[in-house]
Design a protein around this motif. Structure first.
Motif, PDB file in Angstrom:
ATOM      1  N   VAL A  54       0.742  -1.228  -0.034  1.00 15.46           N
ATOM      2  CA  VAL A  54       0.024  -0.296  -0.024  1.00 15.46           C
ATOM      3  C   VAL A  54       0.774   1.186  -0.012  1.00 15.46           C
ATOM      4  CG1 VAL A  54      -1.694   1.241   1.354  1.00 15.46           C
ATOM      5  CG2 VAL A  54      -1.894  -1.070   1.058  1.00 15.46           C
ATOM      6  N   VAL A  55       0.686   2.092  -1.063  1.00 15.95           N
ATOM      7  CA  VAL A  55       1.519   3.253  -1.179  1.00 15.95           C
ATOM      8  C   VAL A  55       0.924   4.571  -0.701  1.00 15.95           C
ATOM      9  CG1 VAL A  55       3.153   2.464  -2.673  1.00 15.95           C
ATOM     10  CG2 VAL A  55       1.226   3.528  -3.444  1.00 15.95           C
ATOM     11  N   PHE A  64     -16.265  14.981   5.849  1.00 17.40           N
ATOM     12  CA  PHE A  64     -15.766  14.833   4.429  1.00 17.40           C
ATOM     13  C   PHE A  64     -15.829  13.381   3.760  1.00 17.40           C
ATOM     14  CE2 PHE A  64     -13.784  18.817   5.523  1.00 17.40           C
ATOM     15  CZ  PHE A  64     -13.548  19.381   4.374  1.00 17.40           C
ATOM     16  N   VAL A  65     -16.227  13.254   2.437  1.00 18.11           N
ATOM     17  CA  VAL A  65     -16.224  11.940   1.836  1.00 18.11           C
ATOM     18  C   VAL A  65     -15.442  12.085   0.632  1.00 18.11           C
ATOM     19  CG1 VAL A  65     -18.653  11.463   2.697  1.00 18.11           C
ATOM     20  CG2 VAL A  65     -18.708  12.620   0.576  1.00 18.11           C
ATOM     21  N   ALA A  66     -15.042  10.943   0.185  1.00 19.72           N
ATOM     22  CA  ALA A  66     -14.016  10.762  -1.111  1.00 19.72           C
ATOM     23  C   ALA A  66     -15.033  10.949  -2.117  1.00 19.72           C
ATOM     24  CB  ALA A  66     -13.350   9.388  -0.972  1.00 19.72           C
ATOM     25  N   GLN A  67     -14.492  11.482  -3.232  1.00 13.93           N
ATOM     26  CA  GLN A  67     -15.215  11.519  -4.567  1.00 13.93           C
ATOM     27  C   GLN A  67     -14.487  10.914  -5.565  1.00 13.93           C
ATOM     28  OE1 GLN A  67     -18.074  13.195  -4.805  1.00 13.93           O
ATOM     29  NE2 GLN A  67     -18.317  13.617  -6.870  1.00 13.93           N
ATOM     30  N   SER A  68     -15.216  10.511  -6.535  1.00 13.05           N
ATOM     31  CA  SER A  68     -14.543   9.642  -7.713  1.00 13.05           C
ATOM     32  C   SER A  68     -14.452  10.620  -8.775  1.00 13.05           C
ATOM     33  CB  SER A  68     -15.483   8.633  -8.323  1.00 13.05           C
ATOM     34  OG  SER A  68     -15.410   7.423  -7.357  1.00 13.05           O
ATOM     35  N   PRO A  69     -13.452  10.577  -9.924  1.00  9.43           N
ATOM     36  CA  PRO A  69     -12.508   9.495  -9.867  1.00  9.43           C
ATOM     37  C   PRO A  69     -11.405   9.690  -8.967  1.00  9.43           C
ATOM     38  CG  PRO A  69     -12.319  10.886 -11.794  1.00  9.43           C
ATOM     39  CD  PRO A  69     -13.399  11.124 -10.814  1.00  9.43           C
ATOM     40  N   VAL A  70     -10.233   8.740  -9.437  1.00 15.32           N
ATOM     41  CA  VAL A  70      -8.659   9.079  -8.815  1.00 15.32           C
ATOM     42  C   VAL A  70      -8.190   9.298 -10.328  1.00 15.32           C
ATOM     43  CG1 VAL A  70      -6.708   8.196  -7.795  1.00 15.32           C
ATOM     44  CG2 VAL A  70      -8.867   7.960  -6.813  1.00 15.32           C
ATOM     45  N   VAL A  71      -7.425  10.497 -10.292  1.00 15.81           N
ATOM     46  CA  VAL A  71      -6.656  10.686 -11.635  1.00 15.81           C
ATOM     47  C   VAL A  71      -5.314  10.087 -11.103  1.00 15.81           C
ATOM     48  CG1 VAL A  71      -5.848  12.042 -13.229  1.00 15.81           C
ATOM     49  CG2 VAL A  71      -8.140  12.602 -12.060  1.00 15.81           C
ATOM     50  N   ILE A  72      -4.709   9.179 -11.995  1.00 16.88           N
ATOM     51  CA  ILE A  72      -3.482   8.724 -11.649  1.00 16.88           C
ATOM     52  C   ILE A  72      -2.743   8.214 -13.231  1.00 16.88           C
ATOM     53  CG2 ILE A  72      -4.450   6.312 -11.973  1.00 16.88           C
ATOM     54  CD1 ILE A  72      -2.799   5.480  -9.675  1.00 16.88           C
ATOM     55  N   ASP A  73      -1.283   8.361 -12.638  1.00  9.87           N
ATOM     56  CA  ASP A  73      -0.396   7.935 -13.982  1.00  9.87           C
ATOM     57  C   ASP A  73       0.946   7.093 -13.166  1.00  9.87           C
ATOM     58  OD1 ASP A  73       1.435  10.009 -12.665  1.00  9.87           O
ATOM     59  OD2 ASP A  73       1.107  11.303 -14.251  1.00  9.87           O
ATOM     60  N   ASP A  74       1.781   7.213 -13.810  1.00 13.12           N
ATOM     61  CA  ASP A  74       2.847   6.374 -13.199  1.00 13.12           C
ATOM     62  C   ASP A  74       3.473   6.906 -12.106  1.00 13.12           C
ATOM     63  OD1 ASP A  74       2.656   4.190 -15.245  1.00 13.12           O
ATOM     64  OD2 ASP A  74       4.174   4.825 -16.461  1.00 13.12           O
ATOM     65  N   ARG A  75       3.277   8.046 -11.843  1.00 13.81           N
ATOM     66  CA  ARG A  75       4.184   8.602 -10.818  1.00 13.81           C
ATOM     67  C   ARG A  75       3.219   9.491  -9.741  1.00 13.81           C
ATOM     68  NH1 ARG A  75       8.629  12.285 -10.034  1.00 13.81           N
ATOM     69  NH2 ARG A  75       8.479  12.598  -7.691  1.00 13.81           N
ATOM     70  N   TRP A  76       2.125   9.712 -10.095  1.00 11.71           N
ATOM     71  CA  TRP A  76       1.218  10.734  -9.296  1.00 11.71           C
ATOM     72  C   TRP A  76      -0.314   9.897  -9.163  1.00 11.71           C
ATOM     73  CZ3 TRP A  76       4.167  14.420  -7.175  1.00 11.71           C
ATOM     74  CH2 TRP A  76       5.221  14.836  -7.808  1.00 11.71           C
ATOM     75  N   ALA A  77      -0.896  10.465  -8.110  1.00  9.78           N
ATOM     76  CA  ALA A  77      -2.520  10.390  -8.031  1.00  9.78           C
ATOM     77  C   ALA A  77      -3.092  11.585  -7.321  1.00  9.78           C
ATOM     78  CB  ALA A  77      -2.551   9.099  -7.315  1.00  9.78           C
ATOM     79  N   TYR A  96      -0.745  13.099  -4.578  1.00 14.14           N
ATOM     80  CA  TYR A  96       0.112  11.985  -4.005  1.00 14.14           C
ATOM     81  C   TYR A  96       1.344  11.798  -4.808  1.00 14.14           C
ATOM     82  CZ  TYR A  96      -2.951  11.320   0.075  1.00 14.14           C
ATOM     83  OH  TYR A  96      -3.650  11.329   1.103  1.00 14.14           O
ATOM     84  N   ASP A  97       2.484  11.660  -4.312  1.00 13.39           N
ATOM     85  CA  ASP A  97       3.866  11.340  -5.009  1.00 13.39           C
ATOM     86  C   ASP A  97       3.759   9.648  -4.558  1.00 13.39           C
ATOM     87  OD1 ASP A  97       6.285  10.412  -5.602  1.00 13.39           O
ATOM     88  OD2 ASP A  97       7.365  12.351  -5.235  1.00 13.39           O
ATOM     89  N   LEU A  98       3.573   8.809  -5.599  1.00 12.17           N
ATOM     90  CA  LEU A  98       3.422   7.457  -5.449  1.00 12.17           C
ATOM     91  C   LEU A  98       4.744   6.926  -5.196  1.00 12.17           C
ATOM     92  CD1 LEU A  98       0.668   6.627  -8.185  1.00 12.17           C
ATOM     93  CD2 LEU A  98       0.329   7.111  -5.869  1.00 12.17           C
ATOM     94  N   SER A  99       5.736   7.419  -5.339  1.00  7.07           N
ATOM     95  CA  SER A  99       7.089   7.076  -5.096  1.00  7.07           C
ATOM     96  C   SER A  99       7.679   7.158  -3.506  1.00  7.07           C
ATOM     97  CB  SER A  99       8.420   7.631  -5.916  1.00  7.07           C
ATOM     98  OG  SER A  99       8.483   9.039  -5.485  1.00  7.07           O
ATOM     99  N   THR A 100       6.781   8.256  -2.693  1.00 10.06           N
ATOM    100  CA  THR A 100       7.092   8.382  -1.511  1.00 10.06           C
ATOM    101  C   THR A 100       5.792   8.307  -0.361  1.00 10.06           C
ATOM    102  OG1 THR A 100       6.930  10.852  -1.653  1.00 10.06           O
ATOM    103  CG2 THR A 100       9.152  10.012  -2.118  1.00 10.06           C
ATOM    104  N   GLY A 101       4.798   8.518  -1.170  1.00  5.24           N
ATOM    105  CA  GLY A 101       3.465   8.602  -0.589  1.00  5.24           C
ATOM    106  C   GLY A 101       3.278  10.086   0.199  1.00  5.24           C
ATOM    107  N   ALA A 102       4.222  11.131  -0.189  1.00  2.28           N
ATOM    108  CA  ALA A 102       4.006  12.411   0.395  1.00  2.28           C
ATOM    109  C   ALA A 102       2.771  13.221  -0.507  1.00  2.28           C
ATOM    110  CB  ALA A 102       5.189  13.334  -0.192  1.00  2.28           C
ATOM    111  N   LYS A 103       2.002  13.965   0.239  1.00  2.29           N
ATOM    112  CA  LYS A 103       0.866  14.421  -0.615  1.00  2.29           C
ATOM    113  C   LYS A 103       0.972  16.000  -0.419  1.00  2.29           C
ATOM    114  CE  LYS A 103      -2.478  14.951   3.336  1.00  2.29           C
ATOM    115  NZ  LYS A 103      -3.734  14.710   3.620  1.00  2.29           N
ATOM    116  N   THR A 104       0.422  16.673  -1.443  1.00  2.00           N
ATOM    117  CA  THR A 104       0.366  18.246  -1.813  1.00  2.00           C
ATOM    118  C   THR A 104      -0.985  18.538  -1.940  1.00  2.00           C
ATOM    119  OG1 THR A 104       2.626  18.062  -2.821  1.00  2.00           O
ATOM    120  CG2 THR A 104       1.144  20.185  -3.013  1.00  2.00           C
ATOM    121  N   ASP A 105      -1.381  19.654  -1.010  1.00  2.00           N
ATOM    122  CA  ASP A 105      -2.635  20.001  -1.089  1.00  2.00           C
ATOM    123  C   ASP A 105      -2.585  20.961  -2.478  1.00  2.00           C
ATOM    124  OD1 ASP A 105      -5.102  21.603  -1.171  1.00  2.00           O
ATOM    125  OD2 ASP A 105      -4.965  21.988   0.945  1.00  2.00           O
TER     126      ASP A 105
END
Length: 335
Positions: A54-55, A64-77, A96-105
């Motif tokens: 799990v990354v 708050f509730v999650a909203q679809s979709p999730v936009v994703i590529d090889d590096r980011w979500a 989210y940076d999928l290589s580190t799990g760090a998130k940016t607002d």
């Protein structure tokens, strides 16, 4: 883009089976699987498909509730959450940076206009959404998940707004709603090329009641439904092979299920053969004489609206008949 093989029969692959109250598929990318739990907030999980690690686990805060979709590529979500109840409604989105799990607002990224409506259309790493500019106009924005580079396509004066963006490999189709709180309310569809250029209107069969649609290689499939129509769950669908061509009726479809993926535009149809409810996934591409049926549900099964990622169409089927109840995600190629 070359057309697909109209005579080729799609092969469906099962990618996830869960209890009805378990994890639900959001999308599956080349490297990652994205699921959402059945908890009240909709915790979103991104898992590395190779290592099963799990990354990202995004749990929205209280209210708050999650909203679809999730936009994703090889590096980011990009994951969105909304709070619609109470005196302070909000829309938040994080990358989210999928290589580190760090998130940016994303609200801290000045180059990216703020999201003002919860609907986000996405095709792989390109996404489209509504934003409000300094003149209080609702504007359609197209952005890149990787670079966060964005451009504004068009704007609608307040109290009108832009909604329902659907992104294909080459276009974005969206609605403009004008005079929303008056008898003159009008909902019209437009399409714009992702590569740049102005939006063009998609002529309606019935005035001012277009709902949603998708455009691919100049062809558009869209649906229409009015506030007074008795069955809001189903709408009338139409096909136009080019901007100047005549509209062809596709009959009734399940509202809000039109999506472009790869070389095809897809949608869902509900029918009642012999009194038993069933659902089908249909597809069409420019040059094809008539749509194809590529999936039919077994008895006592419902399906979600289709999603697209990496030229793969994904639906989730909920088996609700006698015996064990479960959901399974199914995927098929679209090129």
């Amino acid at each position: 883009m070359s057309p697909g093989n109209p005579s080729g029969k799609p092969v469906w692959t099962k990618i996830l089976r869960q209890p009805v109250d378990g994890q639900h598929i959001v999308t599956q990318q080349r490297k990652y699987l994205v699921t959402r739990s059945s908890d009240e907030a909709g915790t979103t999980t991104v898992t590395d498909r190779a290592s099963r690690k799990v990354v990202v686990r995004h749990a929205p805060p209280a209210g708050f509730v999650a909203q679809s979709p999730v936009v994703i590529d090889d590096r980011w979500a990009l994951i969105e959450e909304i709070r619609s109840d109470g005196p302070d409604p909000q829309i938040r989105a994080y990358r989210y940076d999928l290589s580190t799990g760090a998130k940016t607002d994303l609200a801290t990224q000045r180059a990216l206009p703020r999201i003002s409506e919860p609907e986000i259309g996405a095709y792989d790493g390109t996404f489209a959404y509504s934003s409000t500019d300094a003149k209080k106009r609702s504007c359609l924005v197209i952005a890149s998940l990787d670079t966060l580079a964005a451009r504004t396509v068009t704007c609608v004066a307040d109290p009108g707004y832009v909604a329902d963006p659907v992104v294909s490999a080459d276009s974005v189709t969206f609605s403009t709603i004008t005079a929303p709180q008056s008898p003159q309310r009008c909902k019209r569809l437009f399409a714009a090329p992702l590569a740049g250029g102005p939006a063009r209107p998609i002529a309606a069969s019935r005035n001012c009641i277009q709902w949603s649609g998708a455009t691919l290689r100049g062809a558009t499939i869209w649906s229409e439904i009015g506030a007074d129509d008795p069955d809001q769950y189903q709408s009338r669908a139409y096909l136009r092979e080019s901007p100047g061509a005549a509209a062809r009726s596709l009959g009734s479809i399940v509202t809000d299920t039109i999506v472009a993926c790869g070389n095809w535009i897809h949608w869902e149809v509900r029918s009642m053969p012999n009194g038993a409810e069933t659902y089908q996934v249909h597809r069409w591409q420019p040059g094809l004489a008539r749509p194809q049926i590529i999936y039919s549900t077994p008895p006592d099964t419902a399906i979600t609206a289709p999603a697209c990622q990496d030229n793969t169409l994904i639906v989730e089927a909920a088996h609700l008949g006698g015996g064990t109840k479960y959901t399974e995600a199914l995927a098929t190629g679209t090129v």
